[in-house]
Design an enzyme around this catalytic site. Structure first.
Site, short mmCIF file in Angstrom:
data_model
loop_
_atom_site.label_atom_id
_atom_site.label_comp_id
_atom_site.label_asym_id
_atom_site.label_seq_id
_atom_site.Cartn_x
_atom_site.Cartn_y
_atom_site.Cartn_z
N LYS A 42 44.23 35.49 41.63
CA LYS A 42 45.64 35.79 41.73
C LYS A 42 46.07 36.86 40.73
CE LYS A 42 46.37 30.87 42.13
NZ LYS A 42 47.06 29.73 41.51
N GLY A 43 45.27 37.06 39.70
CA GLY A 43 45.71 37.86 38.55
C GLY A 43 46.17 39.27 38.86
N GLU A 98 41.44 44.92 40.45
CA GLU A 98 41.24 43.74 39.60
C GLU A 98 42.17 43.83 38.39
OE1 GLU A 98 40.63 40.83 39.19
OE2 GLU A 98 38.51 40.46 38.86
N ASP A 99 42.57 42.68 37.88
CA ASP A 99 43.44 42.68 36.71
C ASP A 99 42.67 43.01 35.43
OD1 ASP A 99 42.02 40.29 36.84
OD2 ASP A 99 43.73 38.99 36.41
N ASP A 102 36.02 41.48 32.27
CA ASP A 102 35.66 40.81 31.02
C ASP A 102 34.12 40.74 30.95
OD1 ASP A 102 35.85 39.28 28.70
OD2 ASP A 102 36.37 37.45 29.73
N LYS A 130 37.61 44.82 28.97
CA LYS A 130 37.20 44.27 27.67
C LYS A 130 35.69 44.50 27.54
CE LYS A 130 39.51 39.96 27.62
NZ LYS A 130 39.48 38.51 27.36
N VAL A 152 44.32 37.78 26.78
CA VAL A 152 45.65 38.35 27.05
C VAL A 152 46.31 37.67 28.26
CG1 VAL A 152 45.13 40.58 26.01
CG2 VAL A 152 44.65 40.23 28.44
N ASP A 158 47.01 35.03 33.56
CA ASP A 158 47.44 33.68 33.17
C ASP A 158 46.52 33.04 32.15
OD1 ASP A 158 45.16 33.19 34.89
OD2 ASP A 158 45.83 31.11 35.00
N ARG A 164 52.05 34.25 33.92
CA ARG A 164 51.84 35.37 34.85
C ARG A 164 53.09 36.22 35.00
NH1 ARG A 164 46.96 34.57 37.56
NH2 ARG A 164 46.43 32.44 38.12
P1 IMP Z 1 34.82 38.10 34.24
O1 IMP Z 1 34.06 37.50 35.39
O2 IMP Z 1 34.42 37.47 32.93
O3 IMP Z 1 34.77 39.60 34.19
O4 IMP Z 1 36.30 37.63 34.40
C1 IMP Z 1 37.19 38.22 35.24
C2 IMP Z 1 38.38 37.31 35.45
O5 IMP Z 1 38.60 36.44 34.34
C3 IMP Z 1 39.64 38.09 35.57
O6 IMP Z 1 39.90 38.45 36.90
C4 IMP Z 1 40.67 37.15 35.02
O7 IMP Z 1 41.16 36.31 36.05
C5 IMP Z 1 39.95 36.31 34.02
N1 IMP Z 1 40.14 36.80 32.65
C6 IMP Z 1 39.24 37.43 31.86
N2 IMP Z 1 39.76 37.72 30.66
C7 IMP Z 1 41.04 37.29 30.70
C8 IMP Z 1 42.13 37.35 29.75
O8 IMP Z 1 42.05 37.86 28.62
N3 IMP Z 1 43.29 36.79 30.18
C9 IMP Z 1 43.46 36.23 31.40
N4 IMP Z 1 42.48 36.17 32.31
C10 IMP Z 1 41.28 36.70 31.96
#
Ligand code: IMP
Length: 178
Positions: A42-43, A98-99, A102, A130, A152, A158, A164
């Site tokens: 949803k982000g 994508e939001d 990470d 990040k 964040v 969220d 959100r």
């Molecule tokens: P990844 O698989 O670790 O790259 O995570 C991606 C998803 O994790 C993003 O689409 C977010 O929904 C969530 N996410 C990662 N870091 C944050 C943050 O700092 N705040 C909120 N959601 C996050």
């Protein structure tokens, strides 16, 4: 400022300015390609809404639902699709919206999943990156802002389904989730 937010990283004007720049870059590259923009729910709902308004060409939008972190602040890597694509992307140019990038585990899984549907191309547009926490090789073509290793919230992002609706992006106070 919300009491659970320790610091604002990007206010609404910062976000809009950067999205206008991203929109101009994407317009230049895709205006004749009839791309499909796929937002990861949803982000990215707020980013998708503003990004598409910054594009100056006809484009199709779609949404993919994936499971989130639940009440944690880091990804397990186990990605579950909770809402599948509503159209055929074979032979189409895809931009995944994508939001935040990470660990990269979510987008690594999703791009593999989308490749299986044989698009003409796939690129990633993430609002936030990040890079310090990367575990999988994911290279976004379009990136809004690089941020430090902090959790964040706001502007669609969220923690446990909260925050959100904040119009800015801020660092959540660690005591809220620790
Ligand atoms: P990844 O698989 O670790 O790259 O995570 C991606 C998803 O994790 C993003 O689409 C977010 O929904 C969530 N996410 C990662 N870091 C944050 C943050 O700092 N705040 C909120 N959601 C996050």
């Amino acid at each position: 400022m919300h009491k659970d937010v320790g610091e604002i990283l990007f206010n609404p004007a910062d976000i809009q300015t950067r999205i206008d720049e991203l929109g101009a870059d994407i317009t230049a590259a895709y205006k004749d390609k009839n791309p499909i923009l796929i937002a990861v729910l949803k982000g990215s709902f707020m980013f998708m809404a503003d990004l598409t308004r910054a594009l100056d060409f006809p484009c199709q939008i779609e949404f993919l639902g994936v499971s989130s972190y639940g009440n944690q602040t880091s990804s397990t890597g186990a990605v579950k699709i909770t809402r599948d694509l509503g159209c055929d992307i074979e032979g189409r140019h895809v931009i995944v919206v994508e939001d935040i990038l990470d660990s990269g585990l979510t987008l690594n899984y999703l791009t593999g999943y989308l490749q299986g549907h044989k698009p003409a191309s796939i690129e990633i547009c993430t609002l936030l990156d990040k890079p310090e926490r990367r575990k999988a090789d994911v290279f976004p073509k379009y990136k809004g802002f690089t941020i430090p290793d902090a959790f964040v919230v706001g502007y669609g992002l969220d923690f446990a389904e909260r925050y959100r609706n904040l119009p800015y992006i801020g660092i959540l106070k660690p005591e809220v989730y620790s």
